[in-house]
Design a protein around this motif. Structure first.
Motif, short mmCIF file in Angstrom:
data_model
loop_
_atom_site.label_atom_id
_atom_site.label_comp_id
_atom_site.label_asym_id
_atom_site.label_seq_id
_atom_site.Cartn_x
_atom_site.Cartn_y
_atom_site.Cartn_z
N UNK A 161 -1.76 -21.31 -13.31
CA UNK A 161 -0.71 -20.62 -12.57
C UNK A 161 0.62 -21.35 -12.55
N UNK A 162 0.72 -22.49 -13.23
CA UNK A 162 1.97 -23.25 -13.22
C UNK A 162 3.01 -22.63 -14.15
N UNK A 163 4.25 -22.81 -13.77
CA UNK A 163 5.39 -22.31 -14.57
C UNK A 163 6.31 -23.49 -14.84
N UNK A 164 6.73 -23.68 -16.09
CA UNK A 164 7.64 -24.77 -16.44
C UNK A 164 9.07 -24.38 -16.11
N UNK A 165 9.75 -25.18 -15.31
CA UNK A 165 11.16 -24.95 -14.99
C UNK A 165 11.98 -26.07 -15.60
N UNK A 166 12.74 -25.79 -16.64
CA UNK A 166 13.54 -26.85 -17.26
C UNK A 166 14.65 -27.32 -16.33
N UNK A 167 15.10 -28.54 -16.53
CA UNK A 167 16.17 -29.10 -15.71
C UNK A 167 17.47 -28.36 -15.96
N UNK A 168 18.32 -28.34 -14.95
CA UNK A 168 19.65 -27.78 -15.13
C UNK A 168 19.96 -26.59 -14.27
N UNK A 169 19.00 -25.78 -13.91
CA UNK A 169 19.27 -24.59 -13.10
C UNK A 169 18.76 -24.83 -11.68
N UNK A 170 19.61 -25.41 -10.83
CA UNK A 170 19.18 -25.77 -9.47
C UNK A 170 18.88 -24.55 -8.63
N UNK A 171 19.59 -23.45 -8.83
CA UNK A 171 19.33 -22.24 -8.05
C UNK A 171 17.92 -21.72 -8.34
N UNK A 172 17.52 -21.70 -9.60
CA UNK A 172 16.20 -21.24 -9.97
C UNK A 172 15.13 -22.17 -9.41
N UNK A 173 15.36 -23.48 -9.49
CA UNK A 173 14.42 -24.46 -8.98
C UNK A 173 14.21 -24.28 -7.48
N UNK A 174 15.24 -24.02 -6.73
CA UNK A 174 15.13 -23.87 -5.29
C UNK A 174 14.37 -22.60 -4.90
N UNK A 175 14.42 -21.59 -5.73
CA UNK A 175 13.71 -20.34 -5.42
C UNK A 175 12.21 -20.49 -5.53
N UNK A 176 11.76 -21.42 -6.35
CA UNK A 176 10.32 -21.62 -6.52
C UNK A 176 9.89 -22.62 -5.53
#
Length: 100
Positions: free
Chosen positions: A85-100
């Protein structure tokens, strides 16, 4: 699987390499922090695959660029490693990271 220093099953040699010596001059607080760090369970590490591989449990193909977990020098797909169930979030998009 616990870390092994040698490939041959030599328990007396493993014990020597697993022994941790601490200076008596080290303050009690630092000795306690060191003991806590040594007792901490290691966290699993997932890798990006550099070449095509095959899962050692289910036999599924693990394509280059996808994620895998190595256990005892054998590749495991994320499903078999129970990280499906894991999803890879690449570095650089802080807005996307905060949503997860």
């Amino acid at each position: 699987m616990p870390l092994q220093f040698f490939s041959s099953p030599a328990p007396h040699i493993e014990k020597i390499f697993r022994t941790c010596y601490v200076s008596l001059a080290l303050p009690e607080r630092k000795q306690q922090k060191l003991q806590e760090k040594l007792e901490k369970v290691p966290q699993p590490v997932v890798f990006l695959n550099l070449r095509d591989a095959q899962c050692s449990e289910c036999g599924a193909e693990i394509a280059q660029g996808s994620m895998l977990l190595m256990e005892a020098d054998q590749p495991l797909c994320l499903h078999c490693a129970r990280f499906g169930g894991l999803e890879f979030l690449p570095a650089g998009d802080t807005a996307l990271t905060r949503r997860y």
